[in-house]
Design a protein around this motif. Sequence first.
Motif, PDB file in Angstrom:
ATOM      1  N   LEU A 275     -18.535 -21.271  -1.752  1.00 30.97           N
ATOM      2  CA  LEU A 275     -19.021 -21.242  -3.130  1.00 30.97           C
ATOM      3  C   LEU A 275     -18.032 -21.945  -4.057  1.00 30.97           C
ATOM      4  O   LEU A 275     -18.428 -22.716  -4.940  1.00 30.97           O
ATOM      5  CB  LEU A 275     -19.229 -19.800  -3.597  1.00 30.97           C
ATOM      6  CG  LEU A 275     -20.401 -19.030  -2.997  1.00 30.97           C
ATOM      7  CD1 LEU A 275     -20.458 -17.620  -3.580  1.00 30.97           C
ATOM      8  CD2 LEU A 275     -21.727 -19.746  -3.246  1.00 30.97           C
TER       9      LEU A 275
ATOM     10  N   THR B 287     -24.639 -24.346  -6.958  1.00 31.12           N
ATOM     11  CA  THR B 287     -23.869 -25.055  -5.934  1.00 31.12           C
ATOM     12  C   THR B 287     -24.521 -26.405  -5.677  1.00 31.12           C
ATOM     13  O   THR B 287     -25.748 -26.562  -5.784  1.00 31.12           O
ATOM     14  CB  THR B 287     -23.787 -24.266  -4.617  1.00 31.12           C
ATOM     15  OG1 THR B 287     -25.121 -23.964  -4.160  1.00 31.12           O
ATOM     16  CG2 THR B 287     -23.010 -22.971  -4.818  1.00 31.12           C
TER      17      THR B 287
ATOM     18  N   ASP C  32     -24.539 -29.397  -2.803  1.00 27.85           N
ATOM     19  CA  ASP C  32     -24.205 -29.840  -1.451  1.00 27.85           C
ATOM     20  C   ASP C  32     -24.148 -31.366  -1.439  1.00 27.85           C
ATOM     21  O   ASP C  32     -25.183 -32.043  -1.540  1.00 27.85           O
ATOM     22  CB  ASP C  32     -25.263 -29.322  -0.465  1.00 27.85           C
ATOM     23  CG  ASP C  32     -24.917 -29.641   0.980  1.00 27.85           C
ATOM     24  OD1 ASP C  32     -24.112 -30.565   1.228  1.00 27.85           O
ATOM     25  OD2 ASP C  32     -25.463 -28.960   1.872  1.00 27.85           O
TER      26      ASP C  32
ATOM     27  N   TRP D  64     -24.076 -12.783  -4.062  1.00 24.66           N
ATOM     28  CA  TRP D  64     -22.817 -13.388  -4.473  1.00 24.66           C
ATOM     29  C   TRP D  64     -21.890 -12.345  -5.094  1.00 24.66           C
ATOM     30  O   TRP D  64     -21.044 -12.661  -5.931  1.00 24.66           O
ATOM     31  CB  TRP D  64     -23.013 -14.559  -5.435  1.00 24.66           C
ATOM     32  CG  TRP D  64     -23.726 -15.743  -4.856  1.00 24.66           C
ATOM     33  CD1 TRP D  64     -24.413 -15.807  -3.675  1.00 24.66           C
ATOM     34  CD2 TRP D  64     -23.842 -17.051  -5.444  1.00 24.66           C
ATOM     35  NE1 TRP D  64     -24.950 -17.050  -3.484  1.00 24.66           N
ATOM     36  CE2 TRP D  64     -24.617 -17.843  -4.560  1.00 24.66           C
ATOM     37  CE3 TRP D  64     -23.382 -17.625  -6.620  1.00 24.66           C
ATOM     38  CZ2 TRP D  64     -24.929 -19.168  -4.823  1.00 24.66           C
ATOM     39  CZ3 TRP D  64     -23.698 -18.945  -6.890  1.00 24.66           C
ATOM     40  CH2 TRP D  64     -24.452 -19.718  -6.008  1.00 24.66           C
TER      41      TRP D  64
ATOM     42  N   ARG E 116     -19.191 -31.132  -6.611  1.00 27.51           N
ATOM     43  CA  ARG E 116     -19.122 -30.468  -7.913  1.00 27.51           C
ATOM     44  C   ARG E 116     -18.085 -31.102  -8.837  1.00 27.51           C
ATOM     45  O   ARG E 116     -18.271 -31.131 -10.053  1.00 27.51           O
ATOM     46  CB  ARG E 116     -18.875 -28.980  -7.755  1.00 27.51           C
ATOM     47  CG  ARG E 116     -17.593 -28.594  -7.035  1.00 27.51           C
ATOM     48  CD  ARG E 116     -16.584 -27.975  -7.991  1.00 27.51           C
ATOM     49  NE  ARG E 116     -15.597 -27.223  -7.230  1.00 27.51           N
ATOM     50  CZ  ARG E 116     -14.291 -27.352  -7.421  1.00 27.51           C
ATOM     51  NH1 ARG E 116     -13.815 -28.219  -8.285  1.00 27.51           N
ATOM     52  NH2 ARG E 116     -13.452 -26.625  -6.710  1.00 27.51           N
TER      53      ARG E 116
ATOM     54  N   ASN F 263     -18.184 -25.761  -3.656  1.00 28.79           N
ATOM     55  CA  ASN F 263     -19.420 -26.422  -4.097  1.00 28.79           C
ATOM     56  C   ASN F 263     -19.953 -25.936  -5.434  1.00 28.79           C
ATOM     57  O   ASN F 263     -20.877 -26.527  -5.985  1.00 28.79           O
ATOM     58  CB  ASN F 263     -20.526 -26.229  -3.047  1.00 28.79           C
ATOM     59  CG  ASN F 263     -20.168 -26.828  -1.710  1.00 28.79           C
ATOM     60  OD1 ASN F 263     -19.639 -27.938  -1.648  1.00 28.79           O
ATOM     61  ND2 ASN F 263     -20.424 -26.109  -0.631  1.00 28.79           N
ATOM     62  N   GLY F 264     -19.399 -24.842  -5.974  1.00 31.74           N
ATOM     63  CA  GLY F 264     -20.003 -24.196  -7.129  1.00 31.74           C
ATOM     64  C   GLY F 264     -19.483 -24.691  -8.463  1.00 31.74           C
ATOM     65  O   GLY F 264     -18.310 -25.018  -8.619  1.00 31.74           O
TER      66      GLY F 264
END
Length: 375
Positions: A344, A293, A295, A107, A303, A347-348
Amino acid sequence: MRIWLSRPHMGGTEQDYVGEAFESNFIAPAGPQLDQFEAGFADYIGQDVHCLAVSSGTAALHLALRMQNLDQGDEVWVSSMTFAGGVFPIIYENATPVFFDLSPESWTICPDLLEEALKAAGKRGKLPKAIIPTDLYGQSCDLARLEGLANEYEVPLIVDSAESAGANFRDRKCGSGGDMAILSFNGNKIITTGGGGMLVSKDEKVIEMARFLSTQAKDVAQHYQHSTYGYNYRMSNVAAAIGLGQLEVLDQRAIQRRNIFDRYSKALGNVPGVAFMPEPEWSTSSRWLTTATFDENLCGLNREMISQALLKKEIDSRPMWKPMHKQPLFDGKSYVGSGFDEKLFDNGLCLPSGSDMTIDEQDEVISLLLNILNP
C-alpha cells in the motif's frame, strides 16, 4: 491557487465561541468552552462515554498508555501503518512496539493476525500490555473482532481514532471503541481546534485520572504538591471554543468528504490499475482522505510520478503512511504480517480531500488524473 490536501474548514460560529471566551477572559486552559466541548463531544459519541480534551492526539495516547503501568520491555501491539504519533508514546513509556499488518478487506489492522498472535503469546505467558489499532484514513477498524479478542485475553484495547472523527462502526461512532479511544483535531483533520485531541472512555475514573495527569499531577492541597509526575497536556479554552463551532458541522464535513470520494471513485474506478480504499459492510468511513493505489504495470505510472504531475499543477497529494516497521527508528522491531501494508505504501497516494474543495477544483484534479492515466 494551490489545491491543498486537506485544509481547515470553518463552519461560521467558531468566532462567536472564541469571542465569548475573550469576553469572559477565560483564555487559560480551564474555562466554560472547554467544559462544553468535552460534554458536547461525549454527547456526539454517545455510548455513555466521558471525554478529556488535550493538546494533541499523541498526548491523549500517552495518557492512555501511562495508565497501563508499563515496564521496560513490556510489549504494546500496534498497527504498523499509522502516523508516528500513534507509536511514539510507546517509547515514552519505555515499552516495546510490535507492529501488525493490515487486512485487505478494510486496510485496518488484521484481526486474524492478532488472534493467532494472542493465542501464541498466551501459551508463552507473555501477552501484550495493550493493543492499539488505528482507524486508517477515516475508516473504523473491526471493533467487534478486536473488542472480542481483547476481552477474551484480558488485554486493554486503546483505539487510535485520530483519523476517524465522524465515521461509524455499524451504529456506533468512531471514538467509542475499546477501553479507551483517542481522536485528533490537528489542522488537517476533518474538524480542527488548530491542534488538539480527545481521550474517550466509558470509565469516568479513567478520565478523571487522565485529567489529573494532564494538569501536572497536582495533588489536592493549598500549595503545589506532587506525589507523582504529570504533563502539561490540557487543551486551552480558546482552542475548545473553536472545537464547539467545528463540532456543529462534523457530520456535514463527513458527508462532504464522502461525496468527494464518490466523485473520484466514479471517475477513476474503472481505470486499469487504479483501486480505492474499500469500505466493509460494518464501516461507514468519513473518507478523511481519499486514498487510492496505482499499479504501474497496469496504469503506466507509479504513485510518485502521479504525485509529481499533480504538484506541477499546484495540486497537493501525499503518499500513504510509511509503515513503522520500515522506519529507521524501529529497525529490527518485531513485525507480524506479509507486507500488505508495504505494498500500500509503495503504490498508495492520498488525493486532495478537503471538505472546502469546490466542484471546479474537484473536476480539475479528476481531469488531470484522467489525462495522465489515459494519455
